[in-house]
Scaffold this motif. Structure first.
Motif, PDB file in Angstrom:
ATOM      1  N   VAL A   1       2.918  17.664  -1.481  1.00 28.61           N
ATOM      2  CA  VAL A   1       4.089  17.370  -0.669  1.00 28.61           C
ATOM      3  C   VAL A   1       5.164  16.758  -1.562  1.00 28.61           C
ATOM      4  N   TYR A   2       6.391  17.267  -1.458  1.00 23.22           N
ATOM      5  CA  TYR A   2       7.498  16.777  -2.263  1.00 23.22           C
ATOM      6  C   TYR A   2       8.325  15.764  -1.461  1.00 23.22           C
TER       7      TYR A   2
ATOM      8  N   VAL B   1       6.982   9.502 -16.914  1.00 21.04           N
ATOM      9  CA  VAL B   1       6.444   9.734 -15.573  1.00 21.04           C
ATOM     10  C   VAL B   1       5.841   8.428 -15.074  1.00 21.04           C
ATOM     11  N   ALA B   2       6.225   8.039 -13.858  1.00 23.83           N
ATOM     12  CA  ALA B   2       5.662   6.866 -13.208  1.00 23.83           C
ATOM     13  C   ALA B   2       4.746   7.315 -12.079  1.00 23.83           C
ATOM     14  N   THR B   3       3.905   6.402 -11.616  1.00 23.36           N
ATOM     15  CA  THR B   3       3.051   6.698 -10.471  1.00 23.36           C
ATOM     16  C   THR B   3       2.994   5.498  -9.542  1.00 23.36           C
ATOM     17  N   GLU B   4       2.648   5.753  -8.313  1.00 26.10           N
ATOM     18  CA  GLU B   4       2.128   4.755  -7.381  1.00 26.10           C
ATOM     19  C   GLU B   4       0.870   5.380  -6.797  1.00 26.10           C
ATOM     20  N   LEU B   5      -0.220   4.618  -6.769  1.00 31.31           N
ATOM     21  CA  LEU B   5      -1.518   5.266  -6.544  1.00 31.31           C
ATOM     22  C   LEU B   5      -2.406   4.515  -5.549  1.00 31.31           C
TER      23      LEU B   5
ATOM     24  N   GLY C   1      -0.466  15.895 -10.383  1.00 33.86           N
ATOM     25  CA  GLY C   1      -1.388  16.439  -9.396  1.00 33.86           C
ATOM     26  C   GLY C   1      -1.819  15.489  -8.305  1.00 33.86           C
ATOM     27  N   ALA C   2      -1.040  14.437  -8.056  1.00 37.86           N
ATOM     28  CA  ALA C   2      -1.305  13.593  -6.896  1.00 37.86           C
ATOM     29  C   ALA C   2      -0.941  14.359  -5.627  1.00 37.86           C
ATOM     30  N   PRO C   3      -1.392  13.909  -4.473  1.00 39.24           N
ATOM     31  CA  PRO C   3      -1.032  14.606  -3.238  1.00 39.24           C
ATOM     32  C   PRO C   3       0.468  14.681  -2.985  1.00 39.24           C
ATOM     33  N   TYR C   4       1.234  13.737  -3.580  1.00 44.69           N
ATOM     34  CA  TYR C   4       2.681  13.719  -3.403  1.00 44.69           C
ATOM     35  C   TYR C   4       3.354  13.665  -4.769  1.00 44.69           C
ATOM     36  N   ALA C   5       4.540  14.269  -4.861  1.00 53.82           N
ATOM     37  CA  ALA C   5       5.406  14.143  -6.036  1.00 53.82           C
ATOM     38  C   ALA C   5       6.791  13.753  -5.545  1.00 53.82           C
ATOM     39  N   MET C   6       7.487  12.943  -6.334  1.00 48.85           N
ATOM     40  CA  MET C   6       8.703  12.315  -5.823  1.00 48.85           C
ATOM     41  C   MET C   6       9.770  12.166  -6.892  1.00 48.85           C
TER      42      MET C   6
ATOM     43  N   ASP D   1       0.874  -1.165   0.000  1.00 53.02           N
ATOM     44  CA  ASP D   1       0.000   0.000   0.000  1.00 53.02           C
ATOM     45  C   ASP D   1       0.914   1.219   0.000  1.00 53.02           C
ATOM     46  N   ILE D   2       0.646   2.173  -0.883  1.00 50.52           N
ATOM     47  CA  ILE D   2       1.594   3.255  -1.150  1.00 50.52           C
ATOM     48  C   ILE D   2       0.857   4.579  -1.206  1.00 50.52           C
ATOM     49  N   LEU D   3       1.491   5.619  -0.665  1.00 55.15           N
ATOM     50  CA  LEU D   3       0.932   6.957  -0.811  1.00 55.15           C
ATOM     51  C   LEU D   3       0.821   7.307  -2.293  1.00 55.15           C
ATOM     52  N   PRO D   4      -0.216   8.027  -2.705  1.00 54.15           N
ATOM     53  CA  PRO D   4      -0.368   8.354  -4.125  1.00 54.15           C
ATOM     54  C   PRO D   4       0.607   9.445  -4.573  1.00 54.15           C
ATOM     55  N   PHE D   5       1.442   9.117  -5.568  1.00 56.24           N
ATOM     56  CA  PHE D   5       2.408  10.109  -6.051  1.00 56.24           C
ATOM     57  C   PHE D   5       2.704   9.927  -7.535  1.00 56.24           C
ATOM     58  N   GLY D   6       3.142  11.027  -8.153  1.00 55.22           N
ATOM     59  CA  GLY D   6       3.775  10.999  -9.455  1.00 55.22           C
ATOM     60  C   GLY D   6       5.270  11.062  -9.248  1.00 55.22           C
ATOM     61  N   ALA D   7       6.035  10.361 -10.096  1.00 54.69           N
ATOM     62  CA  ALA D   7       7.473  10.238  -9.852  1.00 54.69           C
ATOM     63  C   ALA D   7       8.277  10.377 -11.132  1.00 54.69           C
ATOM     64  N   SER D   8       9.486  10.899 -10.958  1.00 50.12           N
ATOM     65  CA  SER D   8      10.499  10.891 -12.008  1.00 50.12           C
ATOM     66  C   SER D   8      11.777  10.337 -11.398  1.00 50.12           C
ATOM     67  N   HIS D   9      12.837  10.268 -12.213  1.00 50.76           N
ATOM     68  CA  HIS D   9      14.099   9.693 -11.764  1.00 50.76           C
ATOM     69  C   HIS D   9      15.254  10.664 -12.034  1.00 50.76           C
TER      70      HIS D   9
END
Length: 338
Positions: free
Chosen positions: A252-253, A208-212, A180-185, A153-161
């Motif tokens: 939140v970043y 762009v990847a996500t965990e949602l 526009g997820a609550p978190y970006a990472m 179970d993971i906080l919802p975020f958009g991610a790059s590397h």
């Protein structure tokens, strides 16, 4: 070495304007279908010249937020909505999706550990090869929708590397924020070599990847975040008109600088998590206990945080085995920059 053409054929014309629903067909021969095919659903929506966005879900077959949101999008997106081309593949690893499993029942293949793929390999390797050599080259931006599946179970975020090409990294980072997820990472992968992410990034694509969410299901909340995020992604990169809709209260970043973010079990037993998703943690704090189920009177093993941050992912099932990731900690940062 020159690779043979992919054995996969498409029933859609990627260059034709309009909306097309069809399949990527991979020939197979099994006990129950001698001249059969794996049928991977695909939708292409095209309107004139412009960028191409590749939207993918079902890279893992038990991650339902992406699968569901892209099936819904394929039903409603019209050519008039789009400037350019949107390629929608809701169920990348269709055999895994149909089985409700992370990996394919046909060859036990984990698609997101199979890139760049092989046209002469197993079913999963052939699917990976088609994306690497056909779909990714025709795309400008790629959004791969993941969640925790049945085991996380993971906080919802958009991610790059972090990338060598800082312009490419910045373009992906801005897309991860605009999702526009609550978190970006900025995400650290334990082994990125065979990921779809890496196959795209090595071709210079904005990825762009996500965990949602996760837990092998979806919720009204996770679906709302996912559907808004897909639309935001298309708006941000110029394929749809409109304004990006960011979460109320801001974003939140998060940063994952190294492997110490991952807490992995060295024991098997029953897991007791002591902190909740999104909770602040400090270095040395007890995150979880693992109890030996083979005997009573045995003290549990404590697992502690190796860094300050917040709990951004946790194991979903209480049953845990050696090597399973129990928790993931990310740093909260003021800004994200390439």
């Amino acid at each position: 070495m020159t690779l043979r053409p992919s054995p996969i054929s498409a029933t859609v014309d990627f260059d034709a304007d309009g909306v097309q629903h069809g399949f990527l067909k991979l020939p197979i021969s099994t006990d129950i279908s001698a001249w059969g095919a794996v049928m991977i659903p695909i939708t292409v929506v095209k309107n004139g010249e412009g960028p191409t966005a590749l939207l993918t879900g079902g890279n893992h077959g038990d991650e339902y937020e992406g699968i569901t949101s892209l099936l819904k999008l394929a039903n409603v997106l019209t050519a008039e909505d789009v400037s350019g081309r949107v390629i929608i593949v809701p169920c990348m690893n269709t055999p895994a999706v149909m089985a409700g499993k992370r990996t394919s029942p046909m060859d036990k293949g984990n698609l997101n550990r199979s890139f760049p793929g092989d046209p002469n390999g197993s079913v999963t390797l052939q699917i990976a090869d088609y994306f690497t050599r056909v779909l990714v080259p025709m795309s400008d931006v790629v959004l791969d929708l993941h969640s925790g599946g049945r085991t996380l179970d993971i906080l919802p975020f958009g991610a790059s590397h972090v990338l060598d090409d800082k312009a490419q990294q910045q373009a992906a980072l801005e897309g991860a924020k605009a999702f526009g997820a609550p978190y970006a990472m900025v995400m650290f992968e334990l082994d990125a070599e065979k990921l779809f992410d890496t196959a795209c990034e090595r071709q210079g694509k904005v990825f762009v990847a996500t965990e949602l969410g996760g837990g092998g299901t979806s919720t009204p909340q996770s679906m709302a975040i996912t559907e808004r995020g897909v639309r935001n992604f298309l708006i941000h990169y110029g394929l749809l008109e409109g304004e990006v809709d960011m979460p109320q209260g801001g974003q939140v970043y998060l940063d994952m600088p190294d492997a110490s973010c991952y807490v992995q079990s060295q024991h098997s037993g029953v897991l007791e998590l002591c902190v909740a998703l999104g909770d602040a943690v400090t270095k040395g704090q007890v995150l979880a206990y693992v109890y030996d189920m083979t005997r009573t009177g045995s003290e549990p093993v404590a697992y502690r945080a190796e860094r300050d941050g917040i709990l951004m992912a946790r194991r979903a099932p209480a049953l845990v085995n050696m090597g399973d990731t129990i928790a993931v900690i990310a740093d909260v940062v003021d800004r994200l920059e390439a």
